[in-house]
Design a protein around this motif. Structure first.
Motif, PDB file in Angstrom:
ATOM      1  N   TYR A 163     -10.395  -0.178   1.407  1.00 28.40           N
ATOM      2  CA  TYR A 163      -9.612  -0.911   2.408  1.00 28.40           C
ATOM      3  C   TYR A 163      -8.295  -1.414   1.820  1.00 28.40           C
ATOM      4  O   TYR A 163      -7.241  -1.321   2.461  1.00 28.40           O
ATOM      5  CB  TYR A 163     -10.442  -2.085   2.932  1.00 28.40           C
ATOM      6  CG  TYR A 163      -9.736  -2.910   3.985  1.00 28.40           C
ATOM      7  CD1 TYR A 163      -9.699  -2.489   5.310  1.00 28.40           C
ATOM      8  CD2 TYR A 163      -9.092  -4.091   3.645  1.00 28.40           C
ATOM      9  CE1 TYR A 163      -9.038  -3.240   6.278  1.00 28.40           C
ATOM     10  CE2 TYR A 163      -8.432  -4.844   4.602  1.00 28.40           C
ATOM     11  CZ  TYR A 163      -8.421  -4.412   5.918  1.00 28.40           C
ATOM     12  OH  TYR A 163      -7.767  -5.151   6.862  1.00 28.40           O
ATOM     13  N   ASN A 164      -8.341  -1.926   0.598  1.00 28.22           N
ATOM     14  CA  ASN A 164      -7.101  -2.402  -0.036  1.00 28.22           C
ATOM     15  C   ASN A 164      -6.109  -1.268  -0.238  1.00 28.22           C
ATOM     16  O   ASN A 164      -4.914  -1.407   0.032  1.00 28.22           O
ATOM     17  CB  ASN A 164      -7.430  -3.068  -1.368  1.00 28.22           C
ATOM     18  CG  ASN A 164      -8.264  -4.327  -1.191  1.00 28.22           C
ATOM     19  OD1 ASN A 164      -8.182  -4.983  -0.154  1.00 28.22           O
ATOM     20  ND2 ASN A 164      -9.070  -4.659  -2.172  1.00 28.22           N
ATOM     21  N   CYS A 207      -6.010   1.486   1.492  1.00 31.53           N
ATOM     22  CA  CYS A 207      -5.563   1.938   2.816  1.00 31.53           C
ATOM     23  C   CYS A 207      -4.480   1.026   3.365  1.00 31.53           C
ATOM     24  O   CYS A 207      -3.536   1.500   4.024  1.00 31.53           O
ATOM     25  CB  CYS A 207      -6.751   1.991   3.777  1.00 31.53           C
ATOM     26  SG  CYS A 207      -6.348   2.551   5.448  1.00 31.53           S
ATOM     27  N   GLN A 208      -4.568  -0.273   3.097  1.00 32.48           N
ATOM     28  CA  GLN A 208      -3.511  -1.172   3.541  1.00 32.48           C
ATOM     29  C   GLN A 208      -2.212  -0.945   2.789  1.00 32.48           C
ATOM     30  O   GLN A 208      -1.122  -1.133   3.336  1.00 32.48           O
ATOM     31  CB  GLN A 208      -3.967  -2.633   3.359  1.00 32.48           C
ATOM     32  CG  GLN A 208      -5.158  -3.017   4.209  1.00 32.48           C
ATOM     33  CD  GLN A 208      -4.881  -2.900   5.693  1.00 32.48           C
ATOM     34  OE1 GLN A 208      -3.832  -3.299   6.159  1.00 32.48           O
ATOM     35  NE2 GLN A 208      -5.828  -2.344   6.429  1.00 32.48           N
ATOM     36  N   PRO A 259      -1.088   3.586   4.064  1.00 33.84           N
ATOM     37  CA  PRO A 259      -1.803   4.039   5.270  1.00 33.84           C
ATOM     38  C   PRO A 259      -1.624   5.527   5.557  1.00 33.84           C
ATOM     39  O   PRO A 259      -2.540   6.183   6.044  1.00 33.84           O
ATOM     40  CB  PRO A 259      -1.199   3.166   6.379  1.00 33.84           C
ATOM     41  CG  PRO A 259       0.119   2.734   5.851  1.00 33.84           C
ATOM     42  CD  PRO A 259      -0.020   2.629   4.374  1.00 33.84           C
TER      43      PRO A 259
END
Length: 855
Positions: free
Chosen positions: A501-502, A504-505, A508
């Motif tokens: 998630y980190n 991907c942020q 993106p």
């Protein structure tokens, strides 16, 4: 024919001029200019018009008319020879003459005040002040006569001006003859004038000081008099002055609040918040320092330094690493048989250094970010120290202090070797990442991934962004490998999602590309299987986990998303093309349904594949009965080997079943189960299905077609699952779902054909129709006929107007073309004339030149 010819002979054409009709202008028109409109059939009673026309005459007349009107306007298009009186209110009787004059004056002033250029500041406008022009005032020609001395206050005196701004000594002595006559003395020097000026200023200063002192005395006297009469005004007798006679006034609420605010703590300024780049640099520097300390411990450099600078070891030292705040103890030694106590500077220095290191270590441990996170290493260090603590206890008891130090140094080196490095480079391939993570515990793997991210932060170097983008794809592949293991590493996968998630942020675009590649690969594999065998099995646990991760990394409520939309299509294909052949397929399908509901929980998007799959699961959990009110579609069948896959007939297994969650470990690779365990699994799958049905009812309850959607589910729950032999929890789940369905009101009614009036039987009574004049529209009223006549007339006039406008434009185009042609001809004529004159001059010059040459 005869009528047409006679009409043509008389020349009665509607477009011809009056002279042509009467025969006075053109008694015998040209037969080639006459146009006869022939008719196929002769109809009695029809009045014909425009049977004969003269198009040439009509064209000439139209041309003459356009020449007199349109051409004249065209030639005078840029001319303005009409006088217009634009004076304000000249022809208005509502405005009085005074108002007209005022308004005209205002408009004239406004016209003069309009700036012709925004950069022109010097305008021809005369500004006045009290009736005098500012230009005349600026010349300073007038002499100001002042009768009052107060107006000269603050102005420079003539002597001072002459002394300082006169420009020379000669001006100091310049006086009028009258003044010289009155004084009868010689003019004063510059020094005398300045001394006189200083004395005069001092005298004025003393006078002002005296006035100020007199004012202060009068003020004090006035205050004293006021104190004496103040008591009389307040009707109170003055209290005797003394210690006990004067009471201190009580502070009111406002004074108390002011004092409280004054004693309150003021906000202290804090340090500014650090940026992400600064935090990344600090994290990298800290990891590098820790890595250097680990390498130093691994190589034994700390032990070498301690060996060179030995410290005093007490007899009761526990060797637990405890260090005093300040080691001020002295080393005991013997010299020549006598006890000698000396201070060793080296020992104190080493002690102070060790104390500083301990303080730094305690400071780092006190940091909440380091102690709480995986960088604390408290668990790893405790494991290293407790592995063989029991075995070494007896050995340490038998060792002398020097042997204890050597053994302790060896254990520290071994711990440093086994400790994870603090600085890790980003892997360039998946094999390199797998070699870094393989053989390590869950905490160590998370620690490795976190340190790779900190050491390769994009703000530290130029190429770190591409490295971390690759790291996202490598982690995805590693998660897929963990899911295919036996048993699957779901614990480490759950914790690695945080790092995904980190990343991907941060990136993106690259993250979406990686996820789309994984989904595209799974879809291609399933389509290839469907084309070859006609059906496809449910995918492995890795694809299911990828679908779950998509919903955690990307927004699922968007109408269209580059990653979530393909994931929705993939799950739809799984629920429609993958047949249910075993309990593992049931479990995977229910997992896909759960993921589906997570996706649409916010958007409330209707998924028919989801409702159909839940209906099929309920159907295969019921015994064979004729279906009423529902229809099964692919991938379920009403009859077949797997049509009763979830049916449980053993009452003992039903009695011993307890509701529990289904684990994905069993879906990855199911082990052999007994009959009782298989029945319990079937009942658990049915419980999950009923819970999903209730959740679907809550999500889709606001749809207008909700009751039509859940009608098959209601039929199954009402007819087959309301069996008293089933466990009580399953009955409660089914009854809860039915209650939730009934709680929603109907928002739409089914379509019903509109009731129409019955068609009467055909009768044989004849219908009478009035015969009107030929050519009119029959079967309509008089108003309708008038309306149609006006519409027809409007169309005819519109076409005529369009035709006339087109002809006007053609006429103007011909006029413009003729003007252009005339200008070109004139230009060519002048050019030709110029060339002729030049040629004549050239010929004359050459002839003159030849005559000169002959001479």
């Amino acid at each position: 024919m005869g009528k047409a010819r006679s009409a043509g002979a008389r020349g009665k054409a509607p477009g011809a001029p009056a002279g042509a009709r009467g025969g006075r202008t053109r008694p015998n028109p040209n037969p080639f200019e006459v146009k006869v409109n022939r008719q196929k059939f002769q109809i009695l009673g029809r009045k014909t018009r425009h049977d004969v026309g003269l198009p040439g005459v009509s064209r000439a007349r139209a041309l003459q008319k356009r020449t007199q009107t349109l051409l004249k306007e065209y030639k005078e298009r840029d001319k303005s020879n009409v006088f217009k009186d634009k004076r304000f209110g000249e022809y208005s009787s509502d405005i009085s003459p005074e108002e007209k004059m005022l308004k005209r004056f205002a408009l004239e002033q406004q016209r003069q005040h309009e700036k012709k250029s925004i950069y022109n500041l010097n305008e021809d406008e005369e500004l006045t002040h009290y009736g005098q022009s500012l230009a005349d005032i600026e010349k300073h020609n007038d002499i100001v006569d002042s009768d009052s001395d107060s107006e000269d206050r603050g102005a420079l005196s003539a002597e001072l001006t002459a002394a300082h701004f006169g420009g020379g000594d000669g001006l100091l002595y310049k006086k009028t003859s009258q003044q010289q006559g009155e004084e009868g003395e010689k003019p004063k020097s510059r020094k005398e004038l300045i001394e006189e000026l200083i004395a005069k200023s001092k005298q004025e200063k003393r006078e002002r000081q005296a006035q100020r002192e007199d004012a202060l005395e009068l003020t004090e006297k006035l205050d004293q008099d006021w104190k004496e009469i103040q008591a009389l005004l307040a009707h109170k007798t003055p209290k005797p002055e003394g210690r006990g006679g004067k009471e201190k006034p009580q502070p009111d609420a406002y004074d108390m609040m002011v004092r409280e605010l004054g004693f309150e703590m003021k906000a202290q300024p804090s340090n500014r918040m650090k940026t992400k780049e600064e935090l990344a640099e600090e994290a990298q520097a800290r990891l590098r320092r820790l890595e250097a300390e680990r390498l130093r411990r691994m190589l034994g450099k700390d032990e070498d330094e301690r060996t060179k600078n030995p410290k005093h070891v007490s007899a009761d030292d526990l060797s637990d690493g405890f260090i005093l705040d300040k080691d001020d103890r002295r080393v005991l030694s013997y010299k020549d048989g006598k006890m000698n106590v000396e201070e060793e500077l080296g020992g104190e220095a080493s002690a102070s250094e060790s104390a500083e290191e301990e303080e730094e270590g305690s400071g780092e441990e006190g940091d909440p970010e380091e102690s709480d996170g995986p960088d604390g290493h408290s668990d790893l260090e405790s494991d290293v120290g407790s592995e063989d603590g029991g075995e070494r206890a007896e050995e340490d008891a038998c060792l002398v202090p020097g042997d204890i130090a050597i053994a302790h140094d060896g254990g520290a080196r071994e711990a440093a070797r086994t400790e994870l490095p603090y600085t890790l480079a980003a892997p360039e391939s998946y094999e390199e990442l797998k070699s870094l993570l393989s053989g390590k515990s869950v905490e160590e793997q998370l620690l490795v991934v976190e340190r790779i991210q900190k050491c390769s932060h994009p703000s530290l170097a130029v190429g770190n962004k591409a490295k971390l983008e690759k790291l996202f794809g490598f982690l995805l592949e590693y998660i897929g490998d963990l899911a295919t293991e036996d048993p699957p590493g779901l614990g480490i996968i759950d914790k690695l999602v945080v790092h995904l998630y980190n990343l991907c942020q941060m990136f993106p675009d690259s993250a979406s590309d990686s996820m789309k590649f994984v989904l595209r690969d799974a879809m291609h594999e399933m389509e290839a299987t469907v084309e070859s065998t006609g059906r496809a099995a449910f995918p492995g646990l890795d694809v299911l986990i990828y679908l779950k991760i998509v919903g955690m990394l990307f927004p699922t409520s968007d109408f269209r998303h580059p990653v979530v939309t393909p994931a929705l299509l993939c799950m739809s294909q799984l629920l429609t093309k993958c047949p249910v052949l075993s309990l593992r397929d049931v479990l995977k399908g229910l997992f896909v349904c759960c993921v589906f509901l997570d996706y649409v929980s916010l958007s409330q998007r209707f998924i028919p594949e989801l409702v159909n799959f839940l209906l099929g699961i309920l159907y295969i959990a019921t015994p064979k009965k004729q279906s009423q009110g529902y229809t099964l579609v692919h991938p379920f069948r009403a009859l077949g080997r797997n049509s009763e896959l979830l049916v449980v007939s053993d009452k003992e297994d039903m009695a011993t079943w307890q509701r529990r969650r289904l684990s994905l470990h069993w879906a990855a690779g199911p082990k052999a189960q007994t009959k009782t365990e298989a029945n319990h699994t079937r009942l658990s799958c049915l419980a999950v299905c009923l819970a999903l049905v209730e959740r679907c009812v809550r999500v889709y309850g606001a749809l207008p077609s909700f009751h039509d959607i859940v009608r098959p589910l209601r039929a199954l729950l009402t007819e087959h699952l309301a069996d008293s032999s089933r466990p009580r929890e399953l009955q409660e789940l089914g009854q809860s779902a039915l209650t939730e369905m009934e709680s929603h009101a109907r928002l739409c009614r089914p379509l019903v054909c509109e009731k129409s009036k019955p068609v009467p039987l055909k009768l044989f009574t004849p219908r009478l129709v009035r015969v009107l004049e030929f050519g009119r529209k029959q079967g309509s009223s008089k108003e309708e006929q008038e309306r149609k006549r006006l519409i027809h007339k409007h169309k005819r006039e519109f076409r005529g107007a369009v035709r006339e406008i087109r002809r006007d434009n053609q006429f103007l185009a011909r006029m413009q073309l003729s003007e252009i042609t005339e200008r070109d001809a004139e230009r060519k004529r002048k050019v030709k004339q110029l060339f002729n004159s030049l040629a004549t001059q050239e010929g004359e010059w050459k002839a003159l030149k030849r005559k000169k040459f002959k001479k």
